[in-house]
Design a protein around this motif. Sequence first.
Motif, mmCIF file in Angstrom:
data_model
loop_
_atom_site.group_PDB
_atom_site.id
_atom_site.type_symbol
_atom_site.label_atom_id
_atom_site.label_comp_id
_atom_site.label_asym_id
_atom_site.label_seq_id
_atom_site.Cartn_x
_atom_site.Cartn_y
_atom_site.Cartn_z
ATOM 1 N N LYS A 1 3.322 -5.920 2.777
ATOM 2 C CA LYS A 1 2.280 -4.897 2.825
ATOM 3 C C LYS A 1 1.522 -4.926 1.511
ATOM 4 N N ILE A 2 0.208 -4.892 1.618
ATOM 5 C CA ILE A 2 -0.589 -4.838 0.399
ATOM 6 C C ILE A 2 -1.650 -3.758 0.542
ATOM 7 N N THR A 3 -2.163 -3.316 -0.563
ATOM 8 C CA THR A 3 -3.290 -2.375 -0.560
ATOM 9 C C THR A 3 -4.495 -3.122 -1.093
ATOM 10 N N ILE A 4 -5.602 -2.984 -0.338
ATOM 11 C CA ILE A 4 -6.797 -3.706 -0.756
ATOM 12 C C ILE A 4 -7.941 -2.697 -0.897
ATOM 13 N N ASP A 5 -8.563 -2.713 -2.028
ATOM 14 C CA ASP A 5 -9.641 -1.759 -2.311
ATOM 15 C C ASP A 5 -10.983 -2.401 -1.984
ATOM 16 N N LEU A 6 -11.579 -1.937 -0.872
ATOM 17 C CA LEU A 6 -12.895 -2.470 -0.468
ATOM 18 C C LEU A 6 -13.976 -1.416 -0.663
ATOM 19 N N SER A 7 -13.728 -0.481 -1.550
ATOM 20 C CA SER A 7 -14.660 0.638 -1.696
ATOM 21 C C SER A 7 -15.799 0.334 -2.666
ATOM 22 N N ASP A 8 -15.798 -0.840 -3.216
ATOM 23 C CA ASP A 8 -16.830 -1.118 -4.219
ATOM 24 C C ASP A 8 -17.969 -1.964 -3.662
ATOM 25 N N GLN A 9 -18.145 -1.933 -2.341
ATOM 26 C CA GLN A 9 -19.273 -2.580 -1.670
ATOM 27 C C GLN A 9 -19.307 -4.094 -1.876
ATOM 28 N N ARG A 10 -18.177 -4.677 -2.167
ATOM 29 C CA ARG A 10 -18.168 -6.138 -2.361
ATOM 30 C C ARG A 10 -17.267 -6.805 -1.332
ATOM 31 N N ASP A 11 -17.703 -7.958 -0.822
ATOM 32 C CA ASP A 11 -16.848 -8.741 0.078
ATOM 33 C C ASP A 11 -15.631 -9.214 -0.697
ATOM 34 N N ARG A 12 -14.525 -9.341 0.007
ATOM 35 C CA ARG A 12 -13.297 -9.759 -0.664
ATOM 36 C C ARG A 12 -12.689 -10.977 0.032
ATOM 37 N N ALA A 13 -12.234 -11.925 -0.755
ATOM 38 C CA ALA A 13 -11.442 -13.050 -0.243
ATOM 39 C C ALA A 13 -10.192 -13.118 -1.105
ATOM 40 N N ILE A 14 -9.060 -13.036 -0.477
ATOM 41 C CA ILE A 14 -7.824 -12.986 -1.262
ATOM 42 C C ILE A 14 -6.836 -14.057 -0.795
ATOM 43 N N ILE A 15 -5.873 -14.275 -1.618
ATOM 44 C CA ILE A 15 -4.778 -15.179 -1.269
ATOM 45 C C ILE A 15 -3.516 -14.336 -1.102
ATOM 46 N N ILE A 16 -2.806 -14.579 -0.042
ATOM 47 C CA ILE A 16 -1.577 -13.818 0.217
ATOM 48 C C ILE A 16 -0.421 -14.798 0.357
ATOM 49 N N TYR A 17 0.577 -14.614 -0.454
ATOM 50 C CA TYR A 17 1.761 -15.466 -0.376
ATOM 51 C C TYR A 17 2.818 -14.788 0.480
ATOM 52 N N LEU A 18 3.350 -15.501 1.422
ATOM 53 C CA LEU A 18 4.457 -14.982 2.229
ATOM 54 C C LEU A 18 5.738 -15.714 1.853
ATOM 55 N N GLU A 19 6.777 -14.930 1.703
ATOM 56 C CA GLU A 19 8.075 -15.514 1.342
ATOM 57 C C GLU A 19 8.852 -15.835 2.605
ATOM 58 N N PRO A 20 9.306 -17.077 2.748
ATOM 59 C CA PRO A 20 10.076 -17.417 3.958
ATOM 60 C C PRO A 20 11.301 -16.529 4.108
ATOM 61 N N LYS A 21 11.616 -16.189 5.333
ATOM 62 C CA LYS A 21 12.797 -15.361 5.587
ATOM 63 C C LYS A 21 14.062 -16.123 5.229
ATOM 64 N N THR A 22 14.957 -15.469 4.573
ATOM 65 C CA THR A 22 16.251 -16.091 4.277
ATOM 66 C C THR A 22 17.317 -15.276 4.985
ATOM 67 N N ILE A 23 17.298 -15.375 6.261
ATOM 68 C CA ILE A 23 18.273 -14.622 7.045
ATOM 69 C C ILE A 23 18.982 -15.577 7.984
ATOM 70 N N GLU A 24 19.985 -15.022 8.699
ATOM 71 C CA GLU A 24 20.654 -15.723 9.784
ATOM 72 C C GLU A 24 19.683 -16.415 10.706
ATOM 73 N N ILE A 25 19.732 -17.621 10.995
ATOM 74 C CA ILE A 25 19.030 -18.106 12.170
ATOM 75 C C ILE A 25 19.928 -19.125 12.818
ATOM 76 N N SER A 26 20.099 -18.983 14.035
ATOM 77 C CA SER A 26 20.920 -19.972 14.705
ATOM 78 C C SER A 26 20.019 -20.970 15.399
ATOM 79 N N GLN A 27 19.382 -20.527 16.453
ATOM 80 C CA GLN A 27 18.563 -21.464 17.204
ATOM 81 C C GLN A 27 17.109 -21.027 17.247
#
Lengths: 160, 751
Positions: free
Chosen positions: B99-125
């Motif tokens: 979850k991120i908060t993005i401030d678009l209230s300043d009348q400017r277009d935004r392009a951002i980079i979002i990093y997702l961390e791979p899940k490190t949980i149980e996975i069987s199949q």
Amino acid sequence: MFLYKNISLYKVSLAIITIILSAIIISCSEESDPVAPQEDHFEAIGVVLYNSGIELASILRGETNDTLHAPLGEISDHFEVKFYNEDETIIDPPGTEHQTLSWEIADTSVAEVWQHPGEEGGFEFHLKGKKVGTTTLELFVLHEGHRDFRSGLFPVKVVE
Amino acid sequence: MLKSNIRRFRFIFTVYCALMISLFSVMNIYGMNYRTLEVNFSGIIIDLESNEPVEGAAVHILENDLFSTSDKNGKFNFSEIEEMIYSVEISHVAYKTKKITIDLSDQRDRAIIIYLEPKTIEISQIVVSTEKPRTLFEDMEESSNVLKGRELEKALGYNLAATLKNETGLAIRSMGPAPARPVIRGLGGDRVVISEDGGKTVDLSATSADHAVTVETFSVERIEVLRGPQVLLHSPTTIGGIVNVVRNEIPTERQNNITGNIGGYWETANSGLLGSGVVTVPVKNFSFRGEFSHRHAGDISTPIGTLKNSYSDNLNMSAGAGYIYDFGVLGFSYRNYELDYGVPGGFVGAHPGGVDIEMIRKQFNGKFIYNFESGLFENLEADFSRVYYRHKEFEASGNIGAEFRILDYLGRVQLNHRQIGFLTSGSTGISAEYRDFNIGGLVFTTPAKLLNLSAFLFEHFTTGNFHYEFAARYNIDKIDPLHKIYDDKLGQIKERNFSTYSFSFSTMYQLSEVVHFGANISKSSRVPTIEELFSRGPHLAAYSYEIGNPNLPDESGLGVELFVYHKFSNFFFNFNLFRNDINSYIIPRNTGEKNYQTFLSVYQTSSVDAVLQGFEGQIEYSPYDFFTISANISYTSGKYADNSKNLPQIPPLKSTLELKFSYENFSVSSGLEGASSQRKVDDFEQPTSGYIILNSTAQYSFQSGDLIHNISLNLDNIFNKEYRNHLSRVKSILPEAGRNVRLTYKMFFVL
């Protein structure tokens, strides 16, 4: 399924395939350079130096008790080179024109090797003293640019 | 009346129109103002570990319940949304929700980079994507034996072996900085196969310490160390392993955008400079990939001086094309790799000024994948390669001392199936290799031709909490020397034929969702190489006089391994115990004798029974989101089976410890890297002292437009400690590199 859908796609494919095939053909042509030959290597484990049939010095398995002498500013006696084979039998030097004698002198300001004009690379040489001192001489059998054999170090002494 | 009504109507109409016009004008004005209150919000979603775009991530703006999904290039876009502050949730089945908060209230277009961390949980199949682990075994492999993304950029070294040096269970065999090769659990040579995109890398790095690996690491996407049954898909030596470099040189996936990266590095220890670029261009159903890199490094500096003649120059280029259609993929590629480097001299048996080596590898690859829409089989993969490899070793005088040339043809067909009965997935196939090996210069080894034919099978299945992998491989090898003569040192040189088999079986018990125990048993085989059989003569750059043995039997090993594997959201550990009993273990041994024709030490190839055993473990713990502590340890003991004396070239106990702090796109880490002394040495082998060195790294990533920038600053051996690698052939003259500062920059683009 394998057919090209339109002419532009065909052109693009053809261009790429042509480029890669050209690269392969060019690269294959560079592969025709032959590998350096291996045949007729000369094998020995030591050197004997003669002058008119009299043994002056020898080195076997890199060890010697002899010292070569060179007169200052003059040419030494003639050294004829023969070799020891693995049975420690004395053998003649290799007889092909592709195998020549070469050498390294550690300090070339002390002495140098001299050979008669027209006999360069032959298995006979003289030493010439350049200044009083000592250095070392190592003899090689050079074959198509490779060193088939190295003798180990002969001490060389230059005297007045 | 009518006129009056008309006038009234006209008035009303005029007023109405005026009102409407006014209203429209106001609306228009408001509308224009409203548009000025709208902004565009876009971005790219990137895998935190691999730096690869994440496809199929759901981007949810919570305030207005708007959704977007990232495309194949990780891109998403929201157009003309109201300017305000938003909460955005990004989710993907294979990654931790963010979850991120993005401030678009300043009348400017935004392009951002979002990093997702791979899940490190149980996975069987769980099949999260084609690129994510599909089985527990693959998941464990991915967690413990893969370098990619920013971790790869951090670990990036002078060559492939240096890049992997801190991986668990790996060591480096070297002879100066350029000729270095990974050793796995004390096993080197061709017991460790190096491959690119699954295809064997053809060079002579496995046969001698002075021969370099012909792989450039800067441009690769990931490096994986494979062990266990899957090794048998490519090699019969399952007790060793495979170091596979993944580039996707032949594109096999269709993409919508031009993608790529450019980058380089500069380092101080050897005045090293590297520039690199990779681009993939889609054209309808085609995808083209080009790659270029050039590296120059001078002599390496150590705490006690410069290691002369340790320079290297590398030029690496490739071009590939893939035609991707419903049926699958048809593609080919061409690679040209050139490397000039120096082998240091100056020690006993070496040339005073060292030796210079020039090598070149030209490789053509073809690939065909046919996907079956339904039925038992998933797809058919066919690969073909033609490799020309040549290298020349020059004396200081410029004379050629040794020359080697290989012309190699490799072919492989593999059929992958879907679930058949209890078999969840699996593969079967055949492979063939024909090698024409020519030798020249001051090396008396006979040229020879080699033919290998293999058939292999790999299966995975699950019963309850047990997961299984099984593989088998059968090989026929024929080695045909050109000169079938009697040699006074080797004996009769003759044609050799081998038929060998290997198998490997792994099982893993899922004790809980996060704890797994497992075991592996493997029967490994390996045939002697041409050099091991027929070497005879001086090897200029290796500073050895090598004598082979034409009667060597094939090497056969029985390996047993036990492991425990724990993987939770913030805690991971893996511990392995292994033992390999090897019959006819083939090694070149220093006989202590000198060849008095060349004054080189005589190394005689012999086969002995040997036992290699040891343990390795790694742990990673993140008590807080911003802090991770990790460590690993590896130990191997190698003994002759008959007298319990020490085998040569066994790495000492090795360990690393690292603390890492991360905040958003910035991370900084410091760690210790060390090895114990190695006193357990073979006759005529030198012992080595232990060491500990301190390293540190800072990494920062940021985005500008469609570009993602990664910057890494490495400080290696910060205290300029003098230390020596036990497996280095030049350790007697100079130690490993001293303090080194390396600045790495890599820019990824999606156009």
